[in-house]
Design a protein around this motif. Structure first.
Motif, PDB file in Angstrom:
ATOM      1  N   ASN A 234       0.832  -1.279   0.132  1.00  0.00           N
ATOM      2  CA  ASN A 234      -0.059   0.222   0.085  1.00  0.00           C
ATOM      3  C   ASN A 234       0.892   1.240  -0.025  1.00  0.00           C
ATOM      4  OD1 ASN A 234      -2.740  -0.812  -0.125  1.00  0.00           O
ATOM      5  ND2 ASN A 234      -2.613  -1.459   1.995  1.00  0.00           N
ATOM      6  N   ALA A 238       0.668   2.413  -3.797  1.00  0.00           N
ATOM      7  CA  ALA A 238      -0.910   3.181  -3.797  1.00  0.00           C
ATOM      8  C   ALA A 238      -0.597   4.154  -3.054  1.00  0.00           C
ATOM      9  CB  ALA A 238      -1.932   2.125  -3.052  1.00  0.00           C
ATOM     10  N   GLN A 240      -0.602   4.836   0.237  1.00  0.00           N
ATOM     11  CA  GLN A 240      -1.383   4.856   1.219  1.00  0.00           C
ATOM     12  C   GLN A 240      -0.880   4.387   2.546  1.00  0.00           C
ATOM     13  OE1 GLN A 240      -4.823   2.458  -0.170  1.00  0.00           O
ATOM     14  NE2 GLN A 240      -5.444   4.086  -1.311  1.00  0.00           N
ATOM     15  N   TYR A 248      -3.716   0.292   7.548  1.00  0.00           N
ATOM     16  CA  TYR A 248      -3.902  -0.312   6.233  1.00  0.00           C
ATOM     17  C   TYR A 248      -3.522  -1.728   6.047  1.00  0.00           C
ATOM     18  CZ  TYR A 248      -4.996   4.248   4.161  1.00  0.00           C
ATOM     19  OH  TYR A 248      -5.566   5.509   3.919  1.00  0.00           O
ATOM     20  N   ASN A 251      -5.711  -3.624   3.728  1.00  0.00           N
ATOM     21  CA  ASN A 251      -6.178  -2.984   2.530  1.00  0.00           C
ATOM     22  C   ASN A 251      -5.516  -3.621   1.401  1.00  0.00           C
ATOM     23  OD1 ASN A 251      -6.346  -1.103   0.167  1.00  0.00           O
ATOM     24  ND2 ASN A 251      -7.154   0.442   1.737  1.00  0.00           N
ATOM     25  N   TRP A 252      -6.291  -4.053   0.332  1.00  0.00           N
ATOM     26  CA  TRP A 252      -5.821  -4.783  -0.821  1.00  0.00           C
ATOM     27  C   TRP A 252      -5.111  -3.704  -1.909  1.00  0.00           C
ATOM     28  CZ3 TRP A 252      -4.677 -10.027  -0.982  1.00  0.00           C
ATOM     29  CH2 TRP A 252      -5.010 -10.773  -0.006  1.00  0.00           C
ATOM     30  N   THR A 253      -5.633  -2.449  -1.889  1.00  0.00           N
ATOM     31  CA  THR A 253      -5.252  -1.636  -2.891  1.00  0.00           C
ATOM     32  C   THR A 253      -3.936  -1.733  -3.847  1.00  0.00           C
ATOM     33  OG1 THR A 253      -6.924   0.013  -2.062  1.00  0.00           O
ATOM     34  CG2 THR A 253      -5.512   0.615  -3.792  1.00  0.00           C
ATOM     35  N   GLY A 254      -2.749  -1.539  -2.684  1.00  0.00           N
ATOM     36  CA  GLY A 254      -1.462  -1.737  -3.124  1.00  0.00           C
ATOM     37  C   GLY A 254      -1.150  -2.977  -3.790  1.00  0.00           C
ATOM     38  N   PHE A 256      -3.120  -4.969  -5.668  1.00  0.00           N
ATOM     39  CA  PHE A 256      -3.757  -4.950  -6.798  1.00  0.00           C
ATOM     40  C   PHE A 256      -2.761  -4.078  -7.820  1.00  0.00           C
ATOM     41  CE2 PHE A 256      -7.543  -6.485  -4.680  1.00  0.00           C
ATOM     42  CZ  PHE A 256      -7.576  -7.741  -5.308  1.00  0.00           C
ATOM     43  N   PHE A 257      -2.496  -3.027  -7.236  1.00  0.00           N
ATOM     44  CA  PHE A 257      -1.630  -2.203  -8.255  1.00  0.00           C
ATOM     45  C   PHE A 257      -0.082  -2.805  -8.433  1.00  0.00           C
ATOM     46  CE2 PHE A 257      -3.770   1.594  -6.687  1.00  0.00           C
ATOM     47  CZ  PHE A 257      -4.180   2.254  -8.110  1.00  0.00           C
TER      48      PHE A 257
END
Length: 290
Positions: A234, A238, A240, A248, A251-254, A256-257
């Motif tokens: 993240n 990301a 974040q 975080y 949090n899976w945002t990073g 997937f990036f």
């Protein structure tokens, strides 16, 4: 040999654990927890531009290492390129390698400028002598297998800080000056410069630097995965994060990036073949079979 290394590693782990079990070791850990003090003005967090820089650096480095190894073991090049600027015939692989080098250097220059303009240089450049005992402490903590608590959003541990400093300000410049000496950009007319900086010296320097980057990347990836993968990704991909490392943590945002970055790199790896590179090379010079 493997057994011997395993025995040495076991002894190192035992030694580090024993050291921290002593009064002197406990006092040392209490005094140096592994994190060097930062200036009060040091920024907190990972900005978006740094995440993009991280991706581009990873992208270029993977392909540069790949083409560098290809050049080293290539016996019969698939094609040759005579660039419009240098007029020196080189293999298509060498042309691609040099093109990647130029893009990597440009990306690096942008990174250095932003690093100093935004003040983020304070996070990767030692600003206090306590970085050295803290780096020793962090290294010993890794050896005990009871790794130091990490939150790169706020402050890298001293060992990380030193490794980033060496990579950015020592290894990268050495890769550039040695690669430039071995490239077609180095003119044969520079006889005096060639005398003081002969190609064999640059060649002996260039390979170890490449190996350093390979080892750095492997260790870097292992630590990213093993010290809180989602939180680290993240921050890195990301931009974040938080002072509280648990914010975080799920949090899976990073992730997937990062997965998207790997797909892009894999696609470039597959596409980096003569049938794709030759038409691009023709835009910058003449491509021939011999």
């Amino acid at each position: 040999m493997i057994i011997g290394l395993a025995v040495l590693l076991a002894l190192a782990v035992f030694g580090a654990r024993y050291f921290f079990s002593t009064d002197f070791g406990a006092d040392f850990l209490n005094r140096y927890d592994g994190h060097s003090s930062l200036p009060e003005s040091a920024p907190v967090g990972i900005p978006a531009w740094l995440s993009w820089q991280h991706f581009f650096n990873l992208f270029f480095m993977v392909l540069i290492i790949r083409t560098g190894l290809q050049i080293r073991y290539e016996r019969k090049p698939s094609a040759y390129v005579t660039p419009k600027l240098s007029k020196k015939k080189i293999s298509l692989t060498m042309w691609f390698h040099l093109s990647l080098d130029i893009l990597w250097v440009v990306n690096g220059l942008i990174f250095i400028i932003l690093l100093f303009v935004t003040g983020h240089w304070m996070r990767v450049v030692p600003t206090s002598w306590d970085v050295f005992p803290n780096a020793l402490s962090a290294g010993l903590q890794y050896l005990t297998l009871d790794w130091p608590t990490e939150n790169g959003w706020v402050n890298y541990n001293a060992l990380q800080l030193l490794s980033y400093f060496v990579t950015i300000f020592i290894a990268a410049p050495l890769a550039i000056i040695s690669g430039f000496r071995l490239s077609s950009f180095w003119s044969k007319k520079w006889t005096k410069a060639s005398h003081f900086y002969p190609a064999p010296v640059a060649r002996k320097l260039h390979l170890p630097v490449m190996l350093y980057f390979v080892i750095f990347i492997v260790i870097h990836v292992v630590l990213v995965v093993s010290t809180g993968m989602l939180r680290n990704l993240n921050s890195m991909f990301a931009a974040q994060g938080d002072v509280d490392p648990s914010v975080y943590a799920n949090n899976w945002t990073g992730f997937f990036f990062f997965l998207g970055a790997l797909v892009v790199i894999a696609a470039a790896w597959v596409a980096a073949r003569p049938m794709v590179l030759a038409p691009v090379a023709r835009l910058f010079g003449k491509v021939t079979a011999r």
